[in-house]
Write a protein that holds these residues in place. Structure first.
Motif, mmCIF file in Angstrom:
data_model
loop_
_atom_site.group_PDB
_atom_site.id
_atom_site.type_symbol
_atom_site.label_atom_id
_atom_site.label_comp_id
_atom_site.label_asym_id
_atom_site.label_seq_id
_atom_site.Cartn_x
_atom_site.Cartn_y
_atom_site.Cartn_z
ATOM 1 N N ARG A 1 -4.033 18.994 -7.660
ATOM 2 C CA ARG A 1 -3.471 19.363 -6.371
ATOM 3 C C ARG A 1 -2.776 20.700 -6.518
ATOM 4 O O ARG A 1 -1.925 20.858 -7.383
ATOM 5 C CB ARG A 1 -2.472 18.317 -5.891
ATOM 6 C CG ARG A 1 -1.931 18.683 -4.522
ATOM 7 C CD ARG A 1 -0.911 17.710 -4.002
ATOM 8 N NE ARG A 1 -0.546 18.148 -2.658
ATOM 9 C CZ ARG A 1 0.599 17.842 -2.071
ATOM 10 N NH1 ARG A 1 1.459 17.065 -2.689
ATOM 11 N NH2 ARG A 1 0.870 18.300 -0.877
ATOM 12 N N TRP B 1 -5.097 10.929 -1.962
ATOM 13 C CA TRP B 1 -5.752 11.728 -0.913
ATOM 14 C C TRP B 1 -5.377 13.206 -0.967
ATOM 15 O O TRP B 1 -5.930 14.022 -0.249
ATOM 16 C CB TRP B 1 -5.470 11.145 0.471
ATOM 17 C CG TRP B 1 -4.045 10.816 0.737
ATOM 18 C CD1 TRP B 1 -3.068 11.686 1.066
ATOM 19 C CD2 TRP B 1 -3.438 9.519 0.684
ATOM 20 N NE1 TRP B 1 -1.881 11.016 1.217
ATOM 21 C CE2 TRP B 1 -2.075 9.685 1.000
ATOM 22 C CE3 TRP B 1 -3.921 8.251 0.394
ATOM 23 C CZ2 TRP B 1 -1.184 8.617 1.034
ATOM 24 C CZ3 TRP B 1 -3.029 7.201 0.440
ATOM 25 C CH2 TRP B 1 -1.683 7.377 0.757
ATOM 26 N N PHE B 2 -4.428 13.560 -1.805
ATOM 27 C CA PHE B 2 -4.121 14.981 -1.967
ATOM 28 C C PHE B 2 -4.999 15.628 -3.030
ATOM 29 O O PHE B 2 -4.981 16.849 -3.198
ATOM 30 C CB PHE B 2 -2.671 15.167 -2.406
ATOM 31 C CG PHE B 2 -1.662 14.873 -1.329
ATOM 32 C CD1 PHE B 2 -1.590 15.683 -0.213
ATOM 33 C CD2 PHE B 2 -0.796 13.819 -1.436
ATOM 34 C CE1 PHE B 2 -0.662 15.420 0.769
ATOM 35 C CE2 PHE B 2 0.136 13.543 -0.460
ATOM 36 C CZ PHE B 2 0.198 14.346 0.654
ATOM 37 N N GLU C 1 3.941 13.765 4.565
ATOM 38 C CA GLU C 1 3.532 15.049 3.989
ATOM 39 C C GLU C 1 2.065 15.323 4.324
ATOM 40 O O GLU C 1 1.668 16.444 4.604
ATOM 41 C CB GLU C 1 3.730 14.992 2.470
ATOM 42 C CG GLU C 1 3.299 16.255 1.759
ATOM 43 C CD GLU C 1 3.678 16.255 0.284
ATOM 44 O OE1 GLU C 1 4.305 15.293 -0.178
ATOM 45 O OE2 GLU C 1 3.325 17.234 -0.390
ATOM 46 N N PHE C 2 1.282 14.247 4.336
ATOM 47 C CA PHE C 2 -0.152 14.402 4.600
ATOM 48 C C PHE C 2 -0.408 14.715 6.064
ATOM 49 O O PHE C 2 -1.255 15.528 6.395
ATOM 50 C CB PHE C 2 -0.862 13.110 4.197
ATOM 51 C CG PHE C 2 -2.348 13.189 4.322
ATOM 52 C CD1 PHE C 2 -3.078 13.969 3.441
ATOM 53 C CD2 PHE C 2 -3.022 12.486 5.307
ATOM 54 C CE1 PHE C 2 -4.449 14.052 3.544
ATOM 55 C CE2 PHE C 2 -4.397 12.571 5.419
ATOM 56 C CZ PHE C 2 -5.118 13.353 4.532
ATOM 57 N N CYS D 1 0.806 -1.229 0.000
ATOM 58 C CA CYS D 1 0.000 0.000 0.000
ATOM 59 C C CYS D 1 0.843 1.286 0.000
ATOM 60 O O CYS D 1 0.464 2.251 -0.643
ATOM 61 C CB CYS D 1 -0.952 0.020 1.176
ATOM 62 S SG CYS D 1 -2.024 -1.420 1.237
ATOM 63 N N PRO D 2 1.974 1.341 0.707
ATOM 64 C CA PRO D 2 2.718 2.603 0.712
ATOM 65 C C PRO D 2 3.162 3.068 -0.674
ATOM 66 O O PRO D 2 3.338 4.255 -0.894
ATOM 67 C CB PRO D 2 3.938 2.301 1.589
ATOM 68 C CG PRO D 2 3.507 1.204 2.482
ATOM 69 C CD PRO D 2 2.533 0.391 1.689
ATOM 70 N N ILE D 3 3.338 2.132 -1.617
ATOM 71 C CA ILE D 3 3.742 2.604 -2.939
ATOM 72 C C ILE D 3 2.661 2.363 -3.980
ATOM 73 O O ILE D 3 2.889 2.536 -5.172
ATOM 74 C CB ILE D 3 5.046 1.926 -3.416
ATOM 75 C CG1 ILE D 3 4.852 0.418 -3.537
ATOM 76 C CG2 ILE D 3 6.192 2.252 -2.500
ATOM 77 C CD1 ILE D 3 5.911 -0.234 -4.394
ATOM 78 N N PRO E 1 5.277 4.269 7.328
ATOM 79 C CA PRO E 1 5.131 2.815 7.288
ATOM 80 C C PRO E 1 6.454 2.102 7.006
ATOM 81 O O PRO E 1 6.544 0.892 7.133
ATOM 82 C CB PRO E 1 4.158 2.604 6.130
ATOM 83 C CG PRO E 1 4.370 3.767 5.236
ATOM 84 C CD PRO E 1 4.770 4.916 6.108
ATOM 85 N N ARG F 1 -0.315 10.846 -4.534
ATOM 86 C CA ARG F 1 -1.234 9.997 -3.777
ATOM 87 C C ARG F 1 -2.625 10.586 -3.879
ATOM 88 O O ARG F 1 -2.795 11.819 -3.836
ATOM 89 C CB ARG F 1 -0.818 9.921 -2.306
ATOM 90 C CG ARG F 1 0.621 9.545 -2.066
ATOM 91 C CD ARG F 1 1.148 8.390 -2.875
ATOM 92 N NE ARG F 1 0.455 7.110 -2.783
ATOM 93 C CZ ARG F 1 0.599 6.223 -1.807
ATOM 94 N NH1 ARG F 1 1.406 6.479 -0.813
ATOM 95 N NH2 ARG F 1 -0.068 5.092 -1.797
ATOM 96 N N CYS G 1 5.826 7.617 0.052
ATOM 97 C CA CYS G 1 4.394 7.346 0.161
ATOM 98 C C CYS G 1 3.627 8.619 0.494
ATOM 99 O O CYS G 1 2.409 8.660 0.380
ATOM 100 C CB CYS G 1 4.130 6.304 1.228
ATOM 101 S SG CYS G 1 4.345 6.913 2.903
ATOM 102 N N GLN G 2 4.322 9.638 0.915
ATOM 103 C CA GLN G 2 3.738 10.950 1.190
ATOM 104 C C GLN G 2 2.767 10.963 2.370
ATOM 105 O O GLN G 2 1.963 11.870 2.498
ATOM 106 C CB GLN G 2 3.050 11.507 -0.059
ATOM 107 C CG GLN G 2 4.047 11.811 -1.164
ATOM 108 C CD GLN G 2 3.386 12.363 -2.410
ATOM 109 O OE1 GLN G 2 2.712 11.636 -3.105
ATOM 110 N NE2 GLN G 2 3.558 13.633 -2.688
ATOM 111 N N LEU G 3 2.847 9.934 3.203
ATOM 112 C CA LEU G 3 1.977 9.959 4.376
ATOM 113 C C LEU G 3 2.440 11.024 5.364
ATOM 114 O O LEU G 3 1.640 11.690 6.004
ATOM 115 C CB LEU G 3 1.978 8.600 5.059
ATOM 116 C CG LEU G 3 1.097 7.543 4.415
ATOM 117 C CD1 LEU G 3 1.271 6.224 5.109
ATOM 118 C CD2 LEU G 3 -0.354 7.962 4.466
#
Ligand code: SF4
Ligand code: SF4
Ligand code: SF4
Ligand code: FES
Lengths: 566, 181
Positions: A267, A244-245, B77-78, A128-130, B127, A242, B73-75
């Protein structure tokens, strides 16, 4: 396809509550109508039912009847006794009928879902992270709801190819595929380009293109949209941002007169991708690959970013006053555009009336692919008809203008968006006319113009188009326009205000434009305003133009009866 | 309404009026400190001891094989409350040595230390265990630009930390041991 739903309603019992649903729809849809989600992967409302993921298992039963007498068997308390099917059934392939009982929330159903999730995750890479799908992934969502939270699987996981190129725009990550076959069914049933299939068995099953074929049709990116997991990814969008942005804006595709409903994801003022938005009257849940590329126009090299007069960069206000000087009290020709929005065309008409100009307009045509890409490659030809910019069907050249120029009838030209030199006008004939150009990108004609008024692309403004079925559809602004520029509506309103000094100034807001449009075209527009159009598109009566030879052929959700959908 | 009580001030005694007992008490504290261990530090020549769980400047770390762990993963950043982090994601070409099975890594990674509030959320959310607030506590610069740590600086500050997972190596093992397709 699922059995056609007859619109008559039947009563079923959903989790013990009697509800009414259309007869013949499947249990997944029936439950959804009443706010109960039945998780599913392989079922897609616009594809045939494959029933292979088993995620949608529900319990089904019918009231029992005595075989000899046909009478209902009752429980002790007098309620009808329900004969539950001993094992759960898949909801996607279970069509409801009167009196049916469904349980979507029982312990058994939950256990089924948990079991299926555990199996699906056995060989899942958990990356999931990538993964680009993370955030809009059905597997992720249902793992949250029905996942075990830890793994009992101690063996090594399968390793499969992670970046297979299926076609020019689609990359496959085989490890993530859950073998739902949505992409295969889409290619067969909608795109009519049967190139995908599974090879090998069991946990070795792998999605692949048939030998010597590739997934290169103009609808290939729809497989990325319907893939419930991150297996199919868009090569263009892969690892870019991603989800969600992303800010999502409702828009309309300008590629052809079909007017596919789209979502622009951006974005911080940069468009990242375009995806289709479901509209069962227009594009179902699909759109073309070529339509998704249009956002690249925003940053195209030939984008005009500064207003100019006689080759000198000047502020917009000076550009507009120079334009007015050229257009006022002279013999003017206006080249209107089928690419402009309804509102812009309405204002163009006001410019024409204020300058007593001759109007010229051309269409742009291509091949009809019989699905979503129609032969008319402009989004708003019907808007031009309704706004009275032309009475006849536009041809794909401006020979009429060329003749008028050759005979010296015109002194100035107001060109909106079109490239005259690419439309059959001789350069020679343009020498002695003053051109005012309003558009977004530069080309041979804009380079010859005395006044260049740059403006916004479809992503930077709001407005509406009328599609091939005469459905008026609005789009919203996704990103801010370049600094120092204004929208076409704003520029046209200012020109009109300068041309008609004695009338009241126009309201350059779309609400104002729609009000004036309602006054001029009361029978078509009624009392609709722009804001309500954004919420609900409406169809207008196009029978007035049914004598015209519209070029669109039969296609998805469209029957060509001389252009008017019945 | 609160009631107000007026307190009578007691008159000072004779010894109090001489101030001598007070001075003596004060000097006692002063002299007793001369014989206790020193608590002040000659900063910046002398540096304090930083405990392990200290939350200093956020940094990026590499695994013991020298691979960058962050997969963009930009988490972080989020999650970053003051939006101090800016990441440009990038993909890793397939044939890079030592980086089999690594697909994604940041092209650029910036943390604006004028914005960072040292909350540690980025470390918490990561993560991949790739970002850590370590022992650096002082960051200074002459311009705003200098206060933005880029990817190179972040890896310099972060160094290498032990890894508990080696997930890319595990994957390689699975591949070698016949789970490939
Ligand atoms: S690639 Fe996606 S859509 Fe196609 S079978 Fe696999 S999971 Fe389903
Ligand atoms: S410590 Fe907090 S403020 Fe600083 S970068 Fe991390 S999340 Fe952002
Ligand atoms: S540091 Fe961690 S959370 Fe931030 S982008 Fe990299 S992997 Fe993701
Ligand atoms: S959705 Fe019913 S079996 Fe897949």
């Amino acid at each position: 396809m699922i059995s056609p739903s007859k619109e008559d309603l039947v009563t079923i019992t959903l989790n013990g509550v009697e509800v009414e649903v259309p007869n013949g729809i499947n249990a997944v849809e029936a439950a959804a109508l009443h706010g109960k989600e039945v998780p599913h992967y392989c079922y897609h409302p616009k594809l045939s039912v494959a029933g292979n993921c088993r995620m949608c298992l529900v319990e089904m039963g019918t009231p029992m009847r005595d075989r000899s007498t046909g009478e209902a068997i009752l429980e002790d308390d007098g309620s009808p006794k329900i004969g539950w099917v001993p094992k759960p059934v898949i909801g996607c392939a279970t069509n409801v009928s009167a009196g049916m009982h469904l349980r979507t929330e029982s312990d058994l159903v939950t256990e089924c879902r948990e079991g299926i999730m555990e199996f699906l995750l056995v060989n899942h890479p958990l990356d999931c992270p990538i993964c680009d799908q993370a955030g809009e992934c059905r597997l992720q969502e249902f793992a949250t709801d029905y996942g075990r939270g830890f793994s009992r699987y101690i063996e090594r996981k399968n390793v499969k190819p992670k970046r297979t190129r299926l076609g020019p725009r689609v990359t496959l990550d085989d490890e993530r595929c859950i073998l739902c076959s949505r992409c295969i069914r889409f290619s067969q049933e909608v795109a009519k380009d049967d190139v995908l299939g599974f090879v090998d068995r069991g946990s070795f099953s792998t999605l692949t293109c048939f030998p010597g074929k590739e997934l290169s049709n103009n609808y290939s990116l729809n497989t990325v949209d319907i893939c419930p997991v991150g297996a199919l990814t868009s090569t263009d969008f892969r690892f870019k941002m991603r989800v969600w942005f992303l800010k999502e804006t409702k828009s309309i595709c300008t590629e052809s007169s079909t007017g596919c409903n789209t979502i622009i994801s951006s974005r911080e003022g940069v468009i990242q991708r375009i995806t289709p938005r479901r509209n069962d009257l227009v594009n179902d849940t699909w759109m073309t690959d070529s339509g998704r590329e249009i956002y690249k126009l925003v940053k195209a090299e030939n984008r005009i970013l500064r207003p100019s007069v006689d080759g000198k960069d000047l502020p917009l206000s000076e550009g507009i006053s120079s334009a007015v000087r050229i257009l006022k009290d002279r013999k003017v020709g206006v080249v209107a555009s089928c690419k402009s929005t309804l509102e812009e065309q309405f204002l163009t008409k006001l410019v024409i009336d204020a300058t007593n100009a001759q109007v010229y307009i051309r269409g742009h045509f291509g091949e009809d692919d019989g699905i979503l890409l129609s032969a008319d490659r402009t989004p708003n030809l019907r808007g031009a008809l309704i706004n009275g910019l032309t009475d006849s069907y536009p041809e794909d050249h401006l020979n009429g203008l060329n003749e008028a120029l050759a005979s010296g009838e015109l002194e100035s030209l107001f060109v909106i968006d079109e490239d005259l030199l690419a439309s059959g006008v001789d350069q020679e004939n343009l020498k002695d006319v003053d051109i005012v150009f309003l558009g977004t990108h530069s080309h041979a004609t804009s380079n010859m113009a005395r006044v260049v008024l740059p403006s916004f692309t479809v992503f930077e403004k709001e407005g509406s188009f009328i599609n091939k079925s005469f459905i008026v559809q609005a789009f919203e602004q996704a990103i801010p326009g370049p600094v120092g520029l204004s929208s076409q509506v704003e520029i046209l309103s200012q020109i009109i205000n300068h041309l008609r000094v004695d009338s009241d100034p126009l309201d350059a807001k779309l609400d104002g434009v729609w009000k004036s449009m309602g006054e001029v075209l009361p029978d078509l527009m009624g009392d609709c305003d722009f804001r309500s159009l954004v919420k609900a598109p409406f169809q207008i009566d196009g029978s007035k133009w049914s004598h015209l030879d519209f070029v669109e052929k039969n296609a998805l959700n469209f029957e060509s009866v001389k252009g008017v959908q019945v | 309404m609160a009631k107000t009580i007026v307190l009578e001030r007691k008159p000072l005694s004779f010894s109090e009026r001489t101030y001598l007992p007070q001075i003596a008490t004060g000097l006692k504290t002063t002299f007793s400190n001369m014989f206790k261990p020193k608590v002040t530090l000659q900063y910046p020549e002398e540096k304090p001891h930083i405990p392990n769980n200290y939350r200093g400047v956020p940094t990026l770390v590499k695994d013991p094989n020298g691979r960058e762990k962050c997969v963009s993963c930009q988490l972080c950043e989020f999650v970053c409350p003051p939006k101090a982090i800016r990441i440009t994601p990038g993909s890793v070409p397939e044939d890079q040595e030592q980086r089999e099975h690594v697909e994604k890594a940041p092209q650029e990674f910036e943390i604006n230390m004028l914005r960072c509030i040292y909350c540690g959320y980025c470390q918490e959310v990561c993560p991949e265990e790739a970002i850590f607030l370590q022992d650096q506590y002082s960051s200074s610069g002459y311009s705003r630009e200098e206060m933005i740590n880029n990817k190179q600086k972040l890896y310099e500050l972060g160094g290498t930390l032990p890894d508990r997972h080696y997930k890319w190596d595990k994957k390689k093992q699975a591949e070698v041991h016949g789970n490939t397709h």
